[in-house]
Design a protein around this motif. Structure first.
Motif, mmCIF file in Angstrom:
data_model
loop_
_atom_site.group_PDB
_atom_site.id
_atom_site.type_symbol
_atom_site.label_atom_id
_atom_site.label_comp_id
_atom_site.label_asym_id
_atom_site.label_seq_id
_atom_site.Cartn_x
_atom_site.Cartn_y
_atom_site.Cartn_z
ATOM 1 N N PRO A 1 2.085 6.001 9.326
ATOM 2 C CA PRO A 1 2.622 6.641 10.529
ATOM 3 C C PRO A 1 4.032 6.151 10.811
ATOM 4 O O PRO A 1 4.346 4.988 10.614
ATOM 5 C CB PRO A 1 1.653 6.199 11.634
ATOM 6 C CG PRO A 1 1.002 4.973 11.100
ATOM 7 C CD PRO A 1 0.967 5.107 9.613
ATOM 8 N N SER A 2 4.882 7.059 11.243
ATOM 9 C CA SER A 2 6.254 6.645 11.548
ATOM 10 C C SER A 2 6.279 5.903 12.876
ATOM 11 O O SER A 2 5.474 6.142 13.762
ATOM 12 C CB SER A 2 7.173 7.861 11.612
ATOM 13 O OG SER A 2 6.756 8.731 12.627
ATOM 14 N N LEU A 3 7.203 4.990 12.992
ATOM 15 C CA LEU A 3 7.345 4.182 14.199
ATOM 16 C C LEU A 3 8.615 4.588 14.930
ATOM 17 O O LEU A 3 9.540 5.122 14.344
ATOM 18 C CB LEU A 3 7.421 2.700 13.831
ATOM 19 C CG LEU A 3 6.220 2.131 13.089
ATOM 20 C CD1 LEU A 3 6.521 0.695 12.660
ATOM 21 C CD2 LEU A 3 4.992 2.160 13.966
ATOM 22 N N ILE B 1 0.864 -1.174 0.000
ATOM 23 C CA ILE B 1 0.000 0.000 0.000
ATOM 24 C C ILE B 1 0.901 1.225 0.000
ATOM 25 O O ILE B 1 1.751 1.378 0.873
ATOM 26 C CB ILE B 1 -0.920 0.004 1.234
ATOM 27 C CG1 ILE B 1 -1.780 -1.268 1.250
ATOM 28 C CG2 ILE B 1 -1.801 1.243 1.236
ATOM 29 C CD1 ILE B 1 -2.542 -1.473 2.528
ATOM 30 N N LEU B 2 0.726 2.104 -0.969
ATOM 31 C CA LEU B 2 1.612 3.248 -1.123
ATOM 32 C C LEU B 2 1.025 4.522 -0.523
ATOM 33 O O LEU B 2 1.233 5.601 -1.031
ATOM 34 C CB LEU B 2 1.920 3.457 -2.613
ATOM 35 C CG LEU B 2 2.586 2.278 -3.296
ATOM 36 C CD1 LEU B 2 2.712 2.526 -4.789
ATOM 37 C CD2 LEU B 2 3.945 2.009 -2.697
ATOM 38 N N SER C 1 11.680 -2.139 13.852
ATOM 39 C CA SER C 1 11.046 -3.445 13.763
ATOM 40 C C SER C 1 9.663 -3.318 13.142
ATOM 41 O O SER C 1 8.951 -2.353 13.405
ATOM 42 C CB SER C 1 10.912 -4.066 15.150
ATOM 43 O OG SER C 1 12.169 -4.201 15.739
ATOM 44 N N PRO C 2 9.255 -4.299 12.333
ATOM 45 C CA PRO C 2 7.909 -4.256 11.755
ATOM 46 C C PRO C 2 6.835 -4.370 12.831
ATOM 47 O O PRO C 2 7.038 -4.977 13.879
ATOM 48 C CB PRO C 2 7.866 -5.476 10.836
ATOM 49 C CG PRO C 2 9.280 -5.816 10.578
ATOM 50 C CD PRO C 2 10.025 -5.408 11.815
ATOM 51 N N TYR C 3 5.720 -3.768 12.556
ATOM 52 C CA TYR C 3 4.537 -3.855 13.416
ATOM 53 C C TYR C 3 3.462 -4.517 12.578
ATOM 54 O O TYR C 3 3.272 -4.168 11.413
ATOM 55 C CB TYR C 3 4.089 -2.456 13.846
ATOM 56 C CG TYR C 3 2.735 -2.430 14.499
ATOM 57 C CD1 TYR C 3 2.590 -2.764 15.836
ATOM 58 C CD2 TYR C 3 1.602 -2.111 13.758
ATOM 59 C CE1 TYR C 3 1.340 -2.762 16.431
ATOM 60 C CE2 TYR C 3 0.349 -2.106 14.349
ATOM 61 C CZ TYR C 3 0.224 -2.432 15.687
ATOM 62 O OH TYR C 3 -1.012 -2.449 16.263
ATOM 63 N N ASP D 1 6.656 -0.982 8.494
ATOM 64 C CA ASP D 1 7.953 -0.670 9.089
ATOM 65 C C ASP D 1 8.076 0.833 9.312
ATOM 66 O O ASP D 1 9.138 1.349 9.566
ATOM 67 C CB ASP D 1 9.103 -1.190 8.230
ATOM 68 C CG ASP D 1 9.159 -0.563 6.848
ATOM 69 O OD1 ASP D 1 8.314 0.301 6.535
ATOM 70 O OD2 ASP D 1 10.043 -0.944 6.069
ATOM 71 N N GLY D 2 6.965 1.544 9.200
ATOM 72 C CA GLY D 2 6.959 2.988 9.366
ATOM 73 C C GLY D 2 7.130 3.726 8.054
ATOM 74 O O GLY D 2 6.886 4.922 7.972
ATOM 75 N N THR D 3 7.530 3.023 7.016
ATOM 76 C CA THR D 3 7.691 3.611 5.690
ATOM 77 C C THR D 3 6.776 2.929 4.682
ATOM 78 O O THR D 3 6.103 3.574 3.904
ATOM 79 C CB THR D 3 9.149 3.465 5.206
ATOM 80 O OG1 THR D 3 10.006 4.068 6.173
ATOM 81 C CG2 THR D 3 9.354 4.135 3.862
ATOM 82 N N ARG D 4 6.766 1.610 4.724
ATOM 83 C CA ARG D 4 5.935 0.826 3.807
ATOM 84 C C ARG D 4 4.877 0.079 4.596
ATOM 85 O O ARG D 4 5.062 -0.222 5.767
ATOM 86 C CB ARG D 4 6.786 -0.205 3.061
ATOM 87 C CG ARG D 4 7.902 0.405 2.249
ATOM 88 C CD ARG D 4 8.801 -0.669 1.664
ATOM 89 N NE ARG D 4 9.541 -1.331 2.748
ATOM 90 C CZ ARG D 4 10.179 -2.481 2.620
ATOM 91 N NH1 ARG D 4 10.171 -3.118 1.471
ATOM 92 N NH2 ARG D 4 10.835 -3.004 3.628
ATOM 93 N N VAL D 5 3.763 -0.213 3.931
ATOM 94 C CA VAL D 5 2.705 -1.027 4.524
ATOM 95 C C VAL D 5 2.409 -2.165 3.564
ATOM 96 O O VAL D 5 2.212 -1.943 2.378
ATOM 97 C CB VAL D 5 1.411 -0.218 4.763
ATOM 98 C CG1 VAL D 5 0.320 -1.112 5.325
ATOM 99 C CG2 VAL D 5 1.661 0.952 5.676
ATOM 100 N N LEU D 6 2.391 -3.381 4.080
ATOM 101 C CA LEU D 6 2.009 -4.549 3.294
ATOM 102 C C LEU D 6 0.722 -5.111 3.869
ATOM 103 O O LEU D 6 0.551 -5.150 5.094
ATOM 104 C CB LEU D 6 3.098 -5.625 3.335
ATOM 105 C CG LEU D 6 4.457 -5.244 2.755
ATOM 106 C CD1 LEU D 6 5.444 -6.385 2.971
ATOM 107 C CD2 LEU D 6 4.331 -4.922 1.285
#
Length: 85
Positions: A15-17, A10-11, A21-23, A34-39
């Motif tokens: 939100p930044s983390l 998803i581009l 580590s991935p959430y 990972d705060g930059t990309r969302v899968l």
């Protein structure tokens, strides 16, 4: 978005983390960031949220995937979610 069923990138703004580590949250539509990309992983089942220790089992699976692909923990986490279902 870019789709590689069942994993979708998803581009949108994410939100930044505070941690690299991935959430992730899991269910029928699981999401990992990972705060930059969302899968997004679209092969989950709502019933998994009701099964005792499903989250613990998923965490163990994610740990295995991330240890095997430590260079990209976000993608490794998404693949673990896809395998877990």
């Amino acid at each position: 978005f870019v789709s590689l069923y069942p994993i979708t990138l998803i581009l949108d703004d994410t939100p930044s983390l505070l941690s690299p580590s991935p959430y992730c949250k899991f269910g029928p539509l699981s999401q990992v960031t990972d705060g930059t990309r969302v899968l997004a992983v679209r092969n989950g089942d709502a019933m998994l949220t009701l099964i005792t220790a499903a989250g613990c089992a998923l965490t163990a699976l994610i740990a295995g995937f991330v240890s095997a692909a430590a260079h990209d923990p976000l993608t490794a986490t998404a693949h673990a979610l896809a395998v877990f279902g």
